[in-house]
Each structure stands twice: as C-alpha cells, then as structure tokens.
Design a protein around this motif. Structure first.
Motif, PDB file in Angstrom:
ATOM      1  N   HIS A  74       0.827  -1.216   0.000  1.00 13.98           N
ATOM      2  CA  HIS A  74       0.000   0.000   0.000  1.00 13.98           C
ATOM      3  C   HIS A  74       0.860   1.265   0.000  1.00 13.98           C
ATOM      4  O   HIS A  74       0.483   2.280  -0.563  1.00 13.98           O
ATOM      5  CB  HIS A  74      -0.983  -0.014   1.168  1.00 13.98           C
ATOM      6  N   ALA A  77       2.084   1.836  -3.503  1.00 12.51           N
ATOM      7  CA  ALA A  77       0.976   2.390  -4.293  1.00 12.51           C
ATOM      8  C   ALA A  77       0.857   3.881  -4.025  1.00 12.51           C
ATOM      9  O   ALA A  77       0.678   4.680  -4.946  1.00 12.51           O
ATOM     10  CB  ALA A  77      -0.325   1.668  -3.953  1.00 12.51           C
ATOM     11  N   PHE A  91     -13.664  -5.284  -6.646  1.00 11.03           N
ATOM     12  CA  PHE A  91     -14.626  -5.322  -5.546  1.00 11.03           C
ATOM     13  C   PHE A  91     -15.988  -5.662  -6.149  1.00 11.03           C
ATOM     14  O   PHE A  91     -16.695  -4.800  -6.655  1.00 11.03           O
ATOM     15  CB  PHE A  91     -14.679  -3.975  -4.831  1.00 11.03           C
ATOM     16  N   GLN A 106      -8.424   7.595  -2.002  1.00  7.77           N
ATOM     17  CA  GLN A 106      -7.230   7.082  -1.347  1.00  7.77           C
ATOM     18  C   GLN A 106      -5.989   7.821  -1.852  1.00  7.77           C
ATOM     19  O   GLN A 106      -5.132   8.216  -1.062  1.00  7.77           O
ATOM     20  CB  GLN A 106      -7.107   5.579  -1.597  1.00  7.77           C
TER      21      GLN A 106
ATOM     22  N   ALA B 220      -7.291  -3.935  -2.402  1.00 10.20           N
ATOM     23  CA  ALA B 220      -7.312  -2.813  -1.451  1.00 10.20           C
ATOM     24  C   ALA B 220      -5.893  -2.319  -1.189  1.00 10.20           C
ATOM     25  O   ALA B 220      -5.630  -1.121  -1.198  1.00 10.20           O
ATOM     26  CB  ALA B 220      -7.983  -3.237  -0.156  1.00 10.20           C
ATOM     27  N   ARG B 221      -4.975  -3.252  -0.975  1.00  4.92           N
ATOM     28  CA  ARG B 221      -3.580  -2.862  -0.762  1.00  4.92           C
ATOM     29  C   ARG B 221      -3.019  -2.194  -2.017  1.00  4.92           C
ATOM     30  O   ARG B 221      -2.272  -1.220  -1.935  1.00  4.92           O
ATOM     31  CB  ARG B 221      -2.728  -4.092  -0.458  1.00  4.92           C
ATOM     32  N   ILE B 223      -4.375  -0.379  -4.214  1.00  2.00           N
ATOM     33  CA  ILE B 223      -4.739   1.028  -4.439  1.00  2.00           C
ATOM     34  C   ILE B 223      -4.277   1.900  -3.272  1.00  2.00           C
ATOM     35  O   ILE B 223      -4.644   3.067  -3.184  1.00  2.00           O
ATOM     36  CB  ILE B 223      -6.249   1.243  -4.711  1.00  2.00           C
ATOM     37  N   GLY B 224      -3.491   1.314  -2.383  1.00  2.00           N
ATOM     38  CA  GLY B 224      -2.851   2.139  -1.363  1.00  2.00           C
ATOM     39  C   GLY B 224      -3.564   2.214  -0.024  1.00  2.00           C
ATOM     40  O   GLY B 224      -3.183   3.009   0.828  1.00  2.00           O
ATOM     41  N   ILE B 225      -4.611   1.412   0.174  1.00  2.00           N
ATOM     42  CA  ILE B 225      -5.316   1.453   1.455  1.00  2.00           C
ATOM     43  C   ILE B 225      -4.455   0.780   2.531  1.00  2.00           C
ATOM     44  O   ILE B 225      -4.049  -0.366   2.368  1.00  2.00           O
ATOM     45  CB  ILE B 225      -6.681   0.749   1.348  1.00  2.00           C
ATOM     46  N   PRO B 226      -4.168   1.483   3.631  1.00  3.56           N
ATOM     47  CA  PRO B 226      -3.404   0.863   4.716  1.00  3.56           C
ATOM     48  C   PRO B 226      -4.302  -0.116   5.485  1.00  3.56           C
ATOM     49  O   PRO B 226      -4.951   0.256   6.459  1.00  3.56           O
ATOM     50  CB  PRO B 226      -2.984   2.052   5.583  1.00  3.56           C
ATOM     51  N   GLU B 228      -3.979  -2.718   7.509  1.00  6.48           N
ATOM     52  CA  GLU B 228      -3.823  -3.000   8.940  1.00  6.48           C
ATOM     53  C   GLU B 228      -4.355  -1.855   9.796  1.00  6.48           C
ATOM     54  O   GLU B 228      -5.061  -2.077  10.768  1.00  6.48           O
ATOM     55  CB  GLU B 228      -2.351  -3.271   9.278  1.00  6.48           C
ATOM     56  N   ARG B 230      -6.578   0.395   9.078  1.00  5.51           N
ATOM     57  CA  ARG B 230      -8.044   0.453   9.035  1.00  5.51           C
ATOM     58  C   ARG B 230      -8.673  -0.598   9.954  1.00  5.51           C
ATOM     59  O   ARG B 230      -9.636  -0.336  10.664  1.00  5.51           O
ATOM     60  CB  ARG B 230      -8.538   0.211   7.614  1.00  5.51           C
TER      61      ARG B 230
END
Lengths: 262, 344
Positions: A74, A77, A91, A106, B220-221, B223-226, B228, B230
């Motif tokens: 992440h 990214a 999703f 994001q 999710a990872r 696209i940069g979502i952290p 852990e 969250r």
C-alpha cells in the motif's frame, strides 16, 4: 534522467525454485516497456516483487530513487506505483463509480474521512465519472461490478490502476481472456494513457507487444535473457531460439509488425 | 448533516447523486425509531424486555461494524461487553452514587475507553491469519478475560458478582425508576446516538475502504489502502461499542455478574446479527427484536425446547433467507418496486 523504477540484482526463491534470478532493470519516465518470456519465465513473480505483493530474497528495488524493497504494497501504491492483475482483483459488490471514487479518494488522502457520506466531494465524483467515460465504462458505472461482462471488468481493472495517476503502471496481461472482438478496446485504452506515465506491459500476444513497446526485456527461467529495442529483439538469435520458436516465428512477418518496428 | 428524508428516487443530478442518495434517511428507518419510542405508551409493562433488546441490539451492532463491514469474524465481543460492564459498575459503586463520578454517562465514556483500549491492544492479534485463526484468537481473548474476571475477586466480586452498583441520576437529572422506564429511554437514546455515528461511518469514504478490504484485500492494498491501520481502527471502535452496551446493562440492572463475560453472549449476539442480516446495521436491531420476541414467546411457553426452536429458525434461515430478515425485506421491496419502475 534517473530511472523512475529500478531493480538491482533482484532474487526470489520459493524453496529450491529460483523464480527471479539476478534481475537488474531500469525504467525511464514515460517508458513503453514490454516484459515477455515463455510460460514460467517469472514475469508475474517479477511484477509481484515490484508491487510489493512478494518480498524479494535479496536485491534492491528503487522507486523514484528511494529504496522501497521493504515497503508494504500500500505504501508503494501511495508513492506512485500502480498495477493491474492478470486475474481480475475487483470489488464485486461495488459499482465501478464507487470503485474509482475510492481509488481516487485514497490517492488524495481523503479515504479515511468518516463523517460525510461518499459522493459529497463532487470534485472526486466528477473526476471518477470522467475517467470511466474515457475508459468506455460510463454506461455501466452504476451497475454491480460482479455482474459486468468480462471485457468491462478488464477495463475497470485498468481504470482502478490509472485512477491514482501513478508514475509507473504495471499491466499484467491486460487482454488476458478477452474475446478477439473486444481486444481492440483494451489496446486503444492502453494507447491513450498519458505519455509521462511509465508503462510496463506483460503480454503473450506478440501483436499487442510490438504495437505497444518501444523497448523490451525477455525473461527466461527468472533471469534477463536480453534487453533492447523491438528490432533488436526480433533479430536476436537467442530470442528466436529460446522464446520465439515456441510462439511461431512466422508471426513476425506480419505486415503491421514491420510498421511498428519502423 | 445526513438527516434529509427521501423516499423518491433521485432525479439524476450528476453521478454523485447516486452515491449520496444511499446515505439518506428513509421512511422505514424513521418509522422504526418512532415505534421504539412509542413502545413507552404501547406496552408500559415491558420496559425491562425492551431495555434488554436495546442492549443486545447495540452489542450486535458492534459485531456488524467489525464483521459486516470489515469482514473480521469474531466470537470475542463478549469480552469487551464484560469489560464495559465492570468498568461502569465499578465507577458507579466507588462513586458512591454521587454526581459526577457515578454519573451514568461518564460511566459509558469510561467503559468505552477501557473496552476500546483492550480492543486496540488485541486488534494486533486479529490482523493476521484467516477467518478460522481470527475466530480462535477472539475466542481465546474472551476466555482469558473471563477467567481474569473470575480470579480478580477483590475487584469484580468473582462468582458473587459486583454488588452495590448504584449509578447517580442520569446527568444528575433523571433517576432510574423501578419500572425501568427511564432505563429503557436511556438505553434507547444511547443506542440511537451510536447508531447515527455508525451509520455515518459506514456511508463515508472510511466505510467504503472497509468494504473494499472485506471485498478484496489484495486490490485494497494495491490502491494504497493501509489495510492493517483500518482494521485496527474499526476493531477498536467495535470494542468500544460493545463496552458501552455492557455498561448499559450494568447501570440499568444495577448489578454485574460473571455472566457478562460469557461466551454464550458473544454467540447469541452473532446469531442475532445473522438473523437480522449482516452488513446492514439495521440487521442488528431487527435481529435483536426478533430474537428476544421469539425467546419471550417460546421460552415462556416451553422453556425446555428453546434450543430446538432456535435451531429450527437457524436452519430455515440458512435454507430460505441467506441475507437474514433484512435480506428478505430487500427482496420483497425489489419485487414491489420493479413493476412500478416499469410503468414509469
């Protein structure tokens, strides 16, 4: 100009198997680079190492001059490295619009906001709708992703990666499994991506590769066999022997291939 | 705020309208809450039951945030419920029934902080591993807390329970009456406030990123979502919610027994959520109502067969209504909405 993405002596072992073997690689800003090689050459493993899905056994990865070898996916990214997956990673319960709004939120650092509902930030929603329009997904943007035809899902796979306006985009077989009639759409979309974005394309389809790439790397058994311009690759005897022999050499005599090389 | 009421489809005013429309309050929601208030006059003799329903609904709601939106399977929510109950109980007891230390609202805040803190610490255990590992870890934490509650007799009262829990009047104004009317209103208000917050949370970009993690963690990872971070946040919030539910029980029943830490309560709350419908928020409320109503009718008629009826209901649910009661309602709504849409 320094490379935007670089690897030095990258290794990955799975037990006794060497999937990536001493790969040193550099990608300039705005590159149109193709990564080719026979099945099992380690192309997807290499992309997984670059994007942080896998951790290398040894070696270093630099993104924009920064050592990102130990960074989680992440964080890479967030630093401008995006990718698509060979097998769709979407999703299923979202709509395409929600998907892109989330990816853009994001990238802008506002996806942790929790007080106001999704969609109140009209600048994000409009940008998302714009992107979907450009990627021929405007007509399905309110439908459930899981219900979309496969070709549309492949386009969305690219749209998600592009949404963050990355510096480097890794395209892992974007046209895999797409019926012939819809392949052109994918090609057009890839061709229309911004010029300053560095693209790496992994592909089996040689038509696509030679229409797209200005430089190539041939991977064999996890290591770099040869690097060069399309004409250098076509004329390299090792490539013909090891790789092209498998994929029918006569494919290279097609007229449009010559045009692409010129 | 989000309190705009809409039951008509949104005229297409830009692509964002579709998204925002989902967060609007709808008439059935408003009716449900009005009904909950109206119960004061409809059935004045059943305050205790309604109070229990409100508390169970809050506990199920806390599980919905964690399981329904973030996809963390948990059987340990009872640990946070119990921690909240003991915290509020001890505050009321040692505050000697005086304002502000024994004030129930302060007790809720204390319970949320303690349960949230322990939730935060244990969240790092549930980050890794599959559903089964998480189930075992959450269950393990709950069992540890339960045993601690038993052993630390000098604090908790052990098997005898915590006696002398006498909360002050709510905000120094409203005393807990013997009929439980104020207790029910107090629990209902707490539930409503926390529900509104949860509702905002799940409809926000933060909520969307939770659903993304539940839907496809790899993407999710990517696209940069952290991921852990969250999960730590939502697990902590869920623990705080469960703690507040426990505090409500301690304050309104003025007693805390070891039973608040029991595994059965976690399991019941999870069952209630599945009955009502996971990932809808309202499933927690409707599930609690259905569960308690069923229990009230069946268990008082034939107490020895309660397990049988519960099992039968579960089997029927799995066979015919995977989405729980909310899933059924949604299917009905779609059936009636479609012909109307076709005519226009």
């Amino acid at each position: 100009m320094p490379p935007v993405l670089e690897t030095k002596a990258l290794h990955k072992n799975f037990g006794g198997l060497t999937a990536t073997n001493n790969v040193t690689f550099a990608l300039a800003a705005g590159a149109r680079h193709a990564l080719i090689g026979p099945n099992g050459a380690g192309k997807t493993t290499f992309v997984n190492l670059l994007s942080g899905v896998l951790t290398p056994t040894s070696g270093t990865i630099y993104l924009d001059g920064t050592d990102v070898t130990r960074w989680p996916a992440h964080k890479r990214a967030g630093a401008g490295l995006a990718r698509t997956f060979q097998i769709n990673q979407l999703f299923a319960d979202f709509t395409p619009l929600e998907t892109i709004v989330l990816a853009m939120s994001q990238a802008k650092g506002i996806a942790s906001r929790w007080l106001r509902p999704v969609g109140t930030d009209t600048s994000v929603v409009n940008a998302a709708a714009d992107l979907l329009q450009r990627l021929m997904l405007a007509d399905v943007m309110h439908l459930r992703v899981g219900s979309l035809p496969y070709g549309k899902q492949r386009l969305l796979e690219i749209a998600i990666a592009v949404a963050s306006e990355p510096k480097v985009l890794l395209l892992d077989e974007p046209a895999a499994g797409v019926p012939e009639s819809e392949r052109e759409q994918i090609l057009d979309v890839v061709a229309a991506l911004p010029g300053e974005m560095a693209l790496v394309l992994i592909e089996h389809d040689m038509d696509l590769v030679f229409r797209f790439a200005r430089s190539l790397t041939v991977l064999v058994l996890g290591g770099v066999l040869v690097e060069g311009s399309p004409s250098e690759i076509v004329n390299d005897p090792r490539v013909r022997q090891v790789y092209l022999g498998e994929l029918h050499v006569e494919g290279f005599s097609r007229p449009h291939t010559g045009a692409a090389l010129g | 705020m989000t309190s705009v009421i809409a039951d008509t489809p949104i005229a297409s005013a830009g692509p964002g309208a579709h998204l925002v429309a989902r967060a609007r309050w709808r008439w059935p929601e408003v009716l449900l809450w009005l009904f909950a208030i109206a119960l004061i006059w409809i059935a004045p003799s059943r305050y205790l039951l309604f109070n229990e329903i409100a508390i169970l609904a809050l506990l199920a709601l806390s599980i919905d945030l964690v399981l329904g939106y973030a996809g963390i399977v948990t059987l340990g929510q009872g640990a946070f419920f119990g921690l909240g109950a003991y915290t509020a109980g001890l505050m009321a007891k040692h505050g000697m029934g005086t304002f502000p230390w024994s004030d129930p609202v302060l007790g809720l805040i204390g319970a949320a902080l303690v349960a949230g803190f322990i939730g935060f610490l244990s969240s790092f255990l549930v980050l890794r591993g599959s559903d089964l590992t998480r189930l075992m870890v959450t269950l393990g934490v709950a069992l540890i807390v339960q045993e601690l509650g038993n052993k630390l007799e000098w604090i908790t009262g052990g098997a005898d329970g915590l006696q002398g829990v006498l909360p002050a009047p709510i905000l120094g104004l409203f005393d807990f009456d013997i009929y439980g009317r104020n207790a029910y209103l107090y629990s209902l208000c707490t539930l409503f406030v926390l529900f509104v917050i949860a509702r905002a949370l799940v409809n926000s970009p933060f909520g969307l990123s939770l659903r993304a993690i539940k839907g496809n963690v790899t993407r999710a990872r990517a696209i940069g979502i952290p991921v852990e971070r969250r999960l730590v946040v939502i697990y902590t919030v869920g623990a705080a919610y469960a703690g507040i539910a426990g505090a409500l029980l301690a304050q309104t029943t003025q007693f805390v027994s070891l039973d608040v830490l029991s595994f059965e309560r976690s399991a019941d709350a999870l069952l209630i959520l599945v009955f009502g419908g996971v990932g809808t928020l309202y499933g927690a409320l409707i599930g609690a109502i259905a569960f308690k109503a069923m229990y009230d009718v069946l268990a008082s008629a034939t107490p020895e067969y309660w397990g049988f009826w519960l099992g039968l209901a579960l089997v029927l649910l799995v066979l015919f209504a995977r989405g729980g009661i909310m899933g059924l309602l949604r299917a009905l709504q779609e059936r009636f909405a479609r012909p109307r849409a076709e005519r226009t």
